[in-house]
Design an enzyme around this catalytic site. Sequence first.
Site, PDB file in Angstrom:
ATOM      1  CG  ASN A  58      -1.901   1.125   1.244  1.00  5.12           C
ATOM      2  OD1 ASN A  58      -1.577   2.261   0.902  1.00  5.12           O
ATOM      3  ND2 ASN A  58      -3.117   0.841   1.654  1.00  5.12           N
ATOM      4  NE  ARG A 111       8.704  21.222   1.100  1.00  3.80           N
ATOM      5  CZ  ARG A 111      10.036  21.194   1.170  1.00  3.80           C
ATOM      6  NH1 ARG A 111      10.632  20.427   2.073  1.00  3.80           N
ATOM      7  NH2 ARG A 111      10.763  21.922   0.356  1.00  3.80           N
ATOM      8  CG  HIS A 140      -8.059   3.261   1.327  1.00  3.22           C
ATOM      9  ND1 HIS A 140      -8.380   2.333   2.289  1.00  3.22           N
ATOM     10  CD2 HIS A 140      -9.148   4.073   1.229  1.00  3.22           C
ATOM     11  CE1 HIS A 140      -9.593   2.588   2.757  1.00  3.22           C
ATOM     12  NE2 HIS A 140     -10.071   3.653   2.123  1.00  3.22           N
ATOM     13  CD  GLU A 142      -6.968  -1.380   1.047  1.00  7.99           C
ATOM     14  OE1 GLU A 142      -6.432  -2.451   1.341  1.00  7.99           O
ATOM     15  OE2 GLU A 142      -6.873  -0.338   1.730  1.00  7.99           O
ATOM     16  CB  THR A 160      -6.259   4.620   9.313  1.00  7.32           C
ATOM     17  OG1 THR A 160      -5.843   3.457   8.591  1.00  7.32           O
ATOM     18  CG2 THR A 160      -6.402   4.294  10.782  1.00  7.32           C
ATOM     19  CG  HIS A 166      -5.491  -1.823   9.879  1.00  5.65           C
ATOM     20  ND1 HIS A 166      -5.865  -0.759   9.082  1.00  5.65           N
ATOM     21  CD2 HIS A 166      -5.243  -1.307  11.093  1.00  5.65           C
ATOM     22  CE1 HIS A 166      -5.874   0.344   9.800  1.00  5.65           C
ATOM     23  NE2 HIS A 166      -5.491   0.043  11.038  1.00  5.65           N
ATOM     24  CG  ASP A 167      -2.044  -1.423  12.755  1.00  6.24           C
ATOM     25  OD1 ASP A 167      -1.629  -0.569  11.947  1.00  6.24           O
ATOM     26  OD2 ASP A 167      -2.774  -1.136  13.728  1.00  6.24           O
ATOM     27  CG  HIS A 172       1.762   3.279   9.175  1.00  5.97           C
ATOM     28  ND1 HIS A 172       1.743   4.645   9.034  1.00  5.97           N
ATOM     29  CD2 HIS A 172       2.343   3.032  10.379  1.00  5.97           C
ATOM     30  CE1 HIS A 172       2.276   5.205  10.099  1.00  5.97           C
ATOM     31  NE2 HIS A 172       2.649   4.248  10.932  1.00  5.97           N
TER      32      HIS A 172
END
Length: 239
Positions: free
Chosen positions: A7, A18, A43, A70, A101, A191-192, A215
Amino acid sequence: MTKLSVNINKIATIRNSRGGNTPNVLAAALACERFGAQGITVHPRPDERHIRYQDVYDLKAEISTEFNIEGNCQEQKFIDLVIANKPTQVTLVPDSLNQITSNHGWDTIKNREYLKDMVKLFQDQGIRVSIFVEPNEEMVEAAAETGTDRVELYTEDYAIQHGFDPQKAIAPYYKAAKKAQEVGLGLNAGHDLDLNNLKYFNEHIPNLLEVSIGHALISDALYLGLEETIKRYLAALKV
């Protein structure tokens, strides 16, 4: 071997902080493919705070691995984006408008008829459909009744509990995975998940087809480099 879909939302978050085009989202996605990732996940959200809608078109034109989009199918703009780009897979996630999230799966019992319509809409376009669900056998079983191809297990609870009691943490996910197998659904997860908990999860969940990781993977790449990071995640997915 379970496939790794990277992802790349966090790459876009850095870029957007920026303005301009550094880091380049497309270049990052192509690098992930070159280093061995078997898929790219995005996503997009309505405020375009990370992945922009134009990014989806740019990625679709260039990437050669599986493309997974997603998002919340309750937004017409998302539906139009997916149909216009025809990714390999669309993952339906019940996000609210300003959600930071994803933090819950679909209630596939309550929303069964709605999800049936959404699944058919995308499948009629030749797109594989996955529904984001909690590790709950009833939700998995009801997901199968929508006609979806796969479910994606929401793994935050597993990630939180893994460091304390891995066996307890994995138990509901194992049951949900067995139910998915029983009702004929393909199985994804995300997820995580990270380098601390991924290997154990992969070793104990039967028939896991794909994990989507963003992440943690992008964060690890700050220390290890993107190529080495992907190499380590792929190693964790080998049984």
